[in-house]
Design a protein around this motif. Sequence first.
Motif, mmCIF file in Angstrom:
data_model
loop_
_atom_site.group_PDB
_atom_site.id
_atom_site.type_symbol
_atom_site.label_atom_id
_atom_site.label_comp_id
_atom_site.label_asym_id
_atom_site.label_seq_id
_atom_site.Cartn_x
_atom_site.Cartn_y
_atom_site.Cartn_z
ATOM 1 N N SER A 9 41.474 50.909 32.791
ATOM 2 C CA SER A 9 40.162 50.376 33.173
ATOM 3 C C SER A 9 40.086 50.028 34.656
ATOM 4 N N PRO A 10 39.098 50.551 35.386
ATOM 5 C CA PRO A 10 38.925 50.162 36.790
ATOM 6 C C PRO A 10 38.700 48.659 36.960
ATOM 7 N N GLN A 11 38.038 48.019 35.980
ATOM 8 C CA GLN A 11 37.814 46.577 36.073
ATOM 9 C C GLN A 11 39.131 45.819 35.964
ATOM 10 N N THR A 12 39.985 46.273 35.058
ATOM 11 C CA THR A 12 41.325 45.688 34.968
ATOM 12 C C THR A 12 42.101 45.939 36.246
ATOM 13 N N ARG A 13 41.981 47.160 36.759
ATOM 14 C CA ARG A 13 42.800 47.548 37.906
ATOM 15 C C ARG A 13 42.585 46.636 39.106
ATOM 16 N N ALA A 15 41.611 43.543 39.358
ATOM 17 C CA ALA A 15 42.177 42.205 39.184
ATOM 18 C C ALA A 15 43.699 42.253 39.226
ATOM 19 N N HIS A 16 44.277 43.220 38.524
ATOM 20 C CA HIS A 16 45.731 43.350 38.482
ATOM 21 C C HIS A 16 46.293 43.667 39.868
ATOM 22 N N ILE A 68 37.843 36.668 38.095
ATOM 23 C CA ILE A 68 39.301 36.611 38.012
ATOM 24 C C ILE A 68 39.926 36.881 39.376
ATOM 25 N N MET A 69 39.414 37.877 40.093
ATOM 26 C CA MET A 69 39.928 38.177 41.427
ATOM 27 C C MET A 69 39.829 36.965 42.349
ATOM 28 N N SER A 164 37.290 45.555 45.152
ATOM 29 C CA SER A 164 36.170 45.706 44.225
ATOM 30 C C SER A 164 35.485 47.055 44.373
ATOM 31 N N VAL A 165 35.098 47.391 45.580
ATOM 32 C CA VAL A 165 34.357 48.633 45.801
ATOM 33 C C VAL A 165 35.233 49.849 45.532
#
Length: 205
Positions: A9-13, A15-16, A68-69, A164-165
């Motif tokens: 997932s890009p959203q997970t990526r 933050a991780h 989260i970030m 983010s972007v």
Amino acid sequence: MKLYYFPPSPQTRKAHAVAIHLELPLELQLIDLQKGEQHTPEYLKLNPTGRTPVLQDGDFILWESTAIMQYLASQVSNSLWPEDMKSRANIVRWQSWELAHWNRGCQPLQYENFIKQLSQLGDPDPQAVQRATEIFHKEATVLNTYLADRKFLVNDTLTLADFSVASSLTYAVPGRFPLDDYPHIRRWYAQIEELPAWQKTAPKG
């Protein structure tokens, strides 16, 4: 801290990758979206939306990757999330743009041109691809122009805004994003791809 995550997932990526970049120790708990683990009662107690990622810090539960970030970057002094209000507002501006505008072109192209084939859901919908492509060009023009004389999005240094972007471009190649006419975006994203944190969170396969 514990991160419930789904690596593709890009959203997970994003933050991780922030946690790795800042060398913040995280316990990782895989939530396999392909097996429906996001819909279990236990997980829905953590995140009623049934999405990843989720961060757990003691009794504090936080979902939504952008939040989260920011929380992770607030743990230590760093240049990703500088202390001054104007820089933070500028970062949030780009994070908001990514969610509200940039992703509206990137996500459908990713789904139609890549996820559908991967999941055997049929051929791309030409109308959906056309709509997403129009949105992509409109927003890519904004981003490309902005980056023409800048190395990064905020303060000319790497910040949460870049993570983010950039996350929306994770599947730019298999998603067939029309990036040929946007050299400044390609140059900027090439820098992000060189980051060890970005390489460590790249989707496998």
